[in-house]
Design an enzyme around this catalytic site. Structure first.
Site, short mmCIF file in Angstrom:
data_model
loop_
_atom_site.label_atom_id
_atom_site.label_comp_id
_atom_site.label_asym_id
_atom_site.label_seq_id
_atom_site.Cartn_x
_atom_site.Cartn_y
_atom_site.Cartn_z
N HIS B 173 0.86 -1.18 0.00
CA HIS B 173 0.00 0.00 0.00
C HIS B 173 0.90 1.24 0.00
CE1 HIS B 173 -2.90 2.89 1.76
NE2 HIS B 173 -3.85 2.05 1.40
N ASP B 250 2.43 -4.83 7.71
CA ASP B 250 1.20 -4.08 7.51
C ASP B 250 0.06 -5.09 7.60
OD1 ASP B 250 -1.04 -2.84 6.57
OD2 ASP B 250 -0.20 -2.24 4.64
N GLN B 253 -5.16 -5.60 6.57
CA GLN B 253 -6.15 -6.48 5.94
C GLN B 253 -6.18 -7.86 6.59
OE1 GLN B 253 -8.28 -5.33 3.86
NE2 GLN B 253 -7.33 -3.39 3.28
N LYS B 276 -10.94 -0.37 9.95
CA LYS B 276 -11.10 -1.57 9.11
C LYS B 276 -11.55 -2.77 9.93
CE LYS B 276 -8.07 -0.70 5.14
NZ LYS B 276 -7.85 0.73 5.16
N CYS B 419 -4.74 2.55 -3.67
CA CYS B 419 -3.48 2.99 -3.04
C CYS B 419 -2.38 1.96 -3.26
CB CYS B 419 -3.67 3.29 -1.56
SG CYS B 419 -4.76 4.69 -1.28
#
Lengths: 203, 462
Positions: B173, B250, B253, B276, B419
């Site tokens: 991202h 990261d 997700q 999220k 992104c």
């Protein structure tokens, strides 16, 4: 430049099916479809009524706002934009360069900006999105051939009524539509600044 | 319907009593049968609940999902961008602002004490959720982007030297790419990027080969927001630590969709975002190993992060306060705590299992639509995809598709480069459409999306 009001969605004016009863108001100039429509109007004069007010960008703006306001269903506004997308004048492949690219998040838009020998602004645009092409078509109809001060006067808020879903949020990064107008104005400003002496001569 | 709810086992709680199910004729029939039968037993009720999908069970908890958009029932499939919030989170926020809104770590009065307790409790909840060894390893940030920028501007600026290497994948991202570009420019560090395999997954073998003593940091996503692929973080941390490199994960997700255990993964840094994971916007977190955080200089200067302030210098507080200058997003952090309680109440493994089933259903359904190209790996016994699909339809711009899906069908998906512009460049495209699911989505949502997509394609083909 001759501009005509479509009193009904005729077969010669609509290149895509338009479900609404509200007809398209304008034909972008400088394009082949325009001439096709013009022929149509000559052969069937009752279909078109000239609108004298189209001589200035403020009148054009009023008409485009009226046109889109009359379409209450968002999908009809999309269809109208798709129709205008088909009327967008052709874009020169040689002008499809990075310096002509309008930066935006979701779609690609190329914009060619120049000033003609009379000091009027000339715009050509293209996009990989059909809906965006429709927006560009509207912008070009409004601003192509106008003097720089008319271009610089137009604000995105004036065109809120054209906003369609994703494209419609004035300060959003997805609003390439807004970015196109900003780019038109910025590049007009630059051309004016670079060309002040000759402009003084013209005015 | 409410009669059914009242008969549910006491261990099962609907936050929203107005339990409604859309587009599910078979379930409607079952419910009708159940409500009309005066002798319905608790066992048949249990059987009913078991037959309902997690999506059907949890949908009532999310008031926003029960509305019409542009004249159609909302089908929200943009969860990778942000998730919706259950009533418990909304209630917690309201409770904070109506009952004990006050600044934290400041006042001696009761409201401030309660706000501080709740805020610090939220930190503990986050720590437990990702299995950090202590809550001081959790730093509240504005979002995951700020968390990465924090690491880049503190650990990065004080540890990277000219010639040091930072390895990232091409599928990161922008929030994981750009901060390191800025830091590399300032420090002279070199950025190296891992490409994709032919299966369209970041090539971890190549990543392993790229590791050397020059490598100081590996920045990688856990689950790709575009490809839907899942990376073997445990292997990556093991290989990286072998050459003395740190790993920043990261997990934006992954944390909302599966069990994430920072100790098991052995991640040095891990970031995620509240919004999220069914929590409020405006708050995210950085997990950092205690021994690393303690050596990091401050990020932003201000109140809360100091120990003593003199006119010409200051001493700094211990982590996590050192990295939380100024008044934090108190209500939002507390709301995040409520979201974690909610997710934990369902069970992250249960969420993951259900979403895996949905992911396959989405992929297969979308693949059945002609002229659709889906990016990322093909799901199989060995390859699991997250419940999202980025795709393009031949000759129709993704944004045009998203516009019609929204305007004509009330289906919310994302369009653009999500992104992840370099990844789109890698595929030779400028944009894609993306449908992303969460546990409150159902197969009926997928069906509605597919039908709407077919209608949209037809619209542009006319």
């Amino acid at each position: 430049m001759a501009l005509f009001f479509f009193s009904s969605p005729s077969s010669c004016s609509s290149f895509l099916p338009i479900s609404t009863n509200t007809p398209p108001l304008f034909i972008p100039k400088n394009n082949r479809f325009f001439f096709k429509s013009l022929k149509c109007s000559i052969s069937n004069s009752t279909k078109y009524n000239p609108i004298p007010c189209f001589s200035s960008s403020s009148c054009k703006l009023e008409h485009i706002v009226t046109e889109f306001k009359s379409l209450s269903e968002p999908i009809d506004r999309v269809k109208r934009l798709l129709h205008y997308a088909t009327l967008l004048p052709g874009f020169n492949e040689l002008d499809r360069v990075s310096s002509n690219k309008v930066t935006g998040c979701t779609v690609q838009v190329w914009l060619d900006v120049s000033m003609d020998e009379f000091g009027r602004m000339r715009f050509l645009a293209d996009s990989d999105s059909e809906i965006m092409k429709g927006f560009c078509s509207c912008l070009i109809w409004l601003l192509d051939g106008e003097f720089p001060e008319e271009v610089l006067k137009l604000n995105i808020e004036d065109l809120d009524v054209l906003n369609i879903g994703l494209y419609g949020r004035a300060n959003s990064r997805v609003n390439t539509w807004n970015n196109v107008l900003i780019s038109m104005k910025k590049r007009t400003q630059l051309l004016v600044e670079n060309d002040l002496p000759s402009l003084y001569m013209l005015h | 319907m409410e009669g059914v709810v009242s008969k549910l086992p006491s261990s099962f709680k609907f936050i929203n009593p107005n339990f409604t199910i859309r587009r599910t004729n078979s379930i409607k029939l079952k419910l009708r049968r159940l409500t009309s039968s005066s002798s319905s037993s608790s066992s048949s009720t249990t059987a009913l609940v078991e037959s309902l999908s997690l999506g059907h069970i949890t949908r009532p908890d999310f008031p926003i999902l029960h509305q019409e958009v542009n004249g159609s029932p909302l089908v929200y499939l943009d969860n990778a961008a942000t998730s919706q919030k259950p009533n418990v989170v909304l209630d917690k926020l309201r409770d904070y602002y109506t009952s004990y809104n006050s600044n934290v770590h400041r006042g001696i009065h009761s409201l401030s004490a309660r706000a501080t307790d709740e805020y610090e409790m939220a930190r503990k909840k986050v720590a437990n959720f990702v299995n950090a060894s202590e809550s001081s390893e959790i730093v509240f940030t504005k979002n995951a982007t700020e968390a990465i920028n924090l690491v880049a501007n503190t650990w990065g600026l004080s540890n990277l030297k000219p010639g040091d290497e930072v390895i990232l994948t091409v599928a990161e991202h922008h929030s994981a790419l750009v901060p390191w570009q800025i830091v590399a420019k300032k420090t002279g560090a070199v950025l190296k990027h891992v490409s994709l395999t032919k299966e369209e997954v970041p090539d971890v073998k190549k990543l392993k080969e790229m590791l050397s003593e020059k490598t100081k940091l590996v920045v990688t996503h856990h689950v790709s927001n575009t490809l839907g692929s899942v990376l073997p973080i445990k292997d990556i941390t093991s290989w990286s630590h072998a050459v003395g490199a740190k790993v920043l994960v990261d997990a934006c997700q992954s944390v909302p969709h599966m069990v994430v255990d920072v100790q098991s993964l052995d991640a040095d840094f891990l970031v995620a975002s509240s919004h999220k994971m069914c929590g409020p916007t405006g708050v995210g977190f950085l997990y950092g190993k205690r021994e690393i955080l303690i050596d990091m200089p401050p990020f932003l200067g201000g109140g809360e992060m100091i120990s003593d302030v003199f006119l010409d210098h200051s001493t700094y507080a211990e982590p996590p306060s050192r990295f939380e200058a100024g008044t934090p997003a108190i209500g939002e952090a507390i709301g995040l705590g409520a979201a974690i309680d909610y997710l934990s109440g369902i069970g992250m493994q249960k969420i993951h299992d259900y979403e895996t089933e949905l992911a396959t259903y989405l992929y297969k359904s979308l693949r059945s639509v002609p002229n659709v190209r889906i990016y990322g790996p093909v799901p199989s016994q060995n390859v699991r995809r997250a419940a999202l699909c980025s795709f393009n339809v031949k000759n129709i711009h993704a944004t045009d598709i998203a516009s019609i899906l929204d305007q004509e069908y009330g289906v919310a998906i994302r369009s653009g480069h999500h992104c992840a512009q370099p990844l789109h460049e890698y595929f030779g495209i400028h944009a894609s459409a993306r449908a992303s699911l969460h546990f409150y989505n159902t197969k009926e949502d997928v069906d509605a999306f597919i039908e709407a997509l077919k209608g949209t394609i037809n619209f542009f083909s006319l």
